[in-house]
Design a protein around this motif. Structure first.
Motif, PDB file in Angstrom:
ATOM      1  N   GLU A   1      31.551 -19.952  44.310  1.00 26.92           N
ATOM      2  CA  GLU A   1      32.865 -20.459  44.733  1.00 26.92           C
ATOM      3  C   GLU A   1      32.726 -21.838  45.367  1.00 26.92           C
ATOM      4  O   GLU A   1      33.564 -22.723  45.132  1.00 26.92           O
TER       5      GLU A   1
ATOM      6  N   GLY B   1      32.643 -24.467  42.852  1.00 26.76           N
ATOM      7  CA  GLY B   1      33.852 -24.622  42.059  1.00 26.76           C
ATOM      8  C   GLY B   1      33.835 -23.869  40.745  1.00 26.76           C
ATOM      9  O   GLY B   1      34.680 -24.106  39.883  1.00 26.76           O
TER      10      GLY B   1
ATOM     11  N   THR C   1      36.791 -18.716  41.880  1.00 28.55           N
ATOM     12  CA  THR C   1      37.737 -18.775  42.995  1.00 28.55           C
ATOM     13  C   THR C   1      38.120 -17.338  43.340  1.00 28.55           C
ATOM     14  O   THR C   1      37.785 -16.409  42.591  1.00 28.55           O
TER      15      THR C   1
ATOM     16  N   SER D   1      37.732 -14.754  40.419  1.00 27.87           N
ATOM     17  CA  SER D   1      38.083 -15.138  39.048  1.00 27.87           C
ATOM     18  C   SER D   1      37.274 -16.386  38.688  1.00 27.87           C
ATOM     19  O   SER D   1      36.996 -17.232  39.537  1.00 27.87           O
TER      20      SER D   1
ATOM     21  N   THR E   1      36.653 -20.055  37.033  1.00 29.13           N
ATOM     22  CA  THR E   1      37.440 -21.277  36.847  1.00 29.13           C
ATOM     23  C   THR E   1      37.092 -21.911  35.500  1.00 29.13           C
ATOM     24  O   THR E   1      36.184 -21.469  34.799  1.00 29.13           O
ATOM     25  N   ASP E   2      37.834 -22.978  35.142  1.00 31.71           N
ATOM     26  CA  ASP E   2      37.525 -23.688  33.904  1.00 31.71           C
ATOM     27  C   ASP E   2      36.113 -24.271  33.951  1.00 31.71           C
ATOM     28  O   ASP E   2      35.412 -24.317  32.930  1.00 31.71           O
TER      29      ASP E   2
END
Length: 309
Positions: free
Chosen positions: A55, A58, A61, A72, A74-75
């Protein structure tokens, strides 16, 4: 016993699990235990710090639902997962091997315990003056029977998991190969479209594109370059559906890394355009026209590969 996950592998597998669906930490631990058929389960002290680190980078999240953190991907996490697709296939094979090794160690432990139990029972029987089976003897036989049954069940589960992991690894390799082929075909298609634009424009860049599309061979000197460019431009405008050379840069063999293959194709295109401009000279008007063509090609490439979030 060797570690179940090599360095950095657990991080990659956590991204895979979160790519399947959002999950909370306890669910991640339970899924890992299921993947290893109950032979291995990471502790909360192993999983939660790695989720927090992902997290912070990045890649994942979280949202709080019912007092628990639900993580979840992230891109950015999906991008890293896509870049390491081949590594993920190898990881599935490593998990299969780890399950096999754990099952073998359990089997050896069970065999050793059963052997010790048999020796103890024989020693007790030889030391006893009576051969009457008492309750302790019956209990020992039952323990041995249960140990054998447990070993057979664990061996069966390990075999099923090994087969499933092998099938998933084979599927992942096929998907990675198909994605690489699609990327190469798309890059060649876009490069052909860019050549078509240059061929229609004429000039130095049009001369080079004309040579690529089979409309002529670039001449020497600025005068020859202008004439060849005009011929290429006329040929491009006269054809309703120009034929794009699908074999352009076919000598660049795939490396297994689509991103690297794309860089090599772009390097080839840049070098050929730069060499043509250097050999024949270039004017400010030609630079302005080239900028427009490159802008259009950039827009098409952006649409092909998807806009960055």
């Amino acid at each position: 016993m060797p570690p179940v996950f090599a360095h950095g592998r657990l991080r990659l597998y956590l991204l895979k699990l979160l790519d399947e669906a959002p999950r909370h930490g306890y669910e991640v631990i339970r899924l890992l235990e299921e993947r290893f058929q109950g032979l291995y389960a990471p502790s909360a002290g192993t999983v939660y710090p790695r989720l927090a680190k992902l997290e912070a980078e990045g890649l994942v999240t979280h949202a709080t639902e019912g007092g628990r953190k639900v993580y979840s991907i992230t891109d950015a996490g999906r991008a890293e997962l896509a870049d390491r697709g081949g590594e993920l296939a190898d990881l599935e094979l490593e998990i299969r091997d780890s399950v096999t090794e754990l099952a073998a160690e359990i089997r050896d432990d069970v065999r050793g315990a059963a052997g010790d139990l048999r020796r103890e029972m024989r020693a007790a029987a030889s030391a006893s003056a009576t051969q009457v089976e008492d309750e302790s003897w019956k209990a020992a036989k039952e323990d041995l029977r249960k140990a054998r049954q447990e070993w057979k069940e664990q061996a069966r589960r390990a075999k099923d998991e090994s087969r499933r992991a092998r099938e998933e690894a084979q599927q992942a390799r096929r998907q990675a190969k198909e994605a690489q082929e699609r990327a190469r075909e798309e890059v060649q298609r876009i490069a052909g479209q860019l050549q078509e634009q240059f061929a229609k424009s004429g000039g130095v860049l049009g001369s080079l594109a004309g040579a690529w599309l089979g409309s002529g061979t670039p001449g020497s000197g600025s005068g020859a370059g202008s004439a060849a460019g005009a011929a290429a431009g006329s040929a491009g405008r006269a054809a309703a559906d120009p034929v794009v050379d699908g074999d352009w840069a076919a000598d660049l063999a795939p490396t297994g890394d689509p991103a690297r293959d794309l860089d090599r194709l772009l390097d080839r295109f840049r070098d050929e355009v730069r060499d043509a401009a250097r050999d024949r000279g270039v004017t400010a008007a030609q630079v302005a026209e080239a900028r427009g063509h490159l802008k259009a090609a950039s827009g098409r490439l952006g649409t092909t590969f998807g806009a960055r979030p």
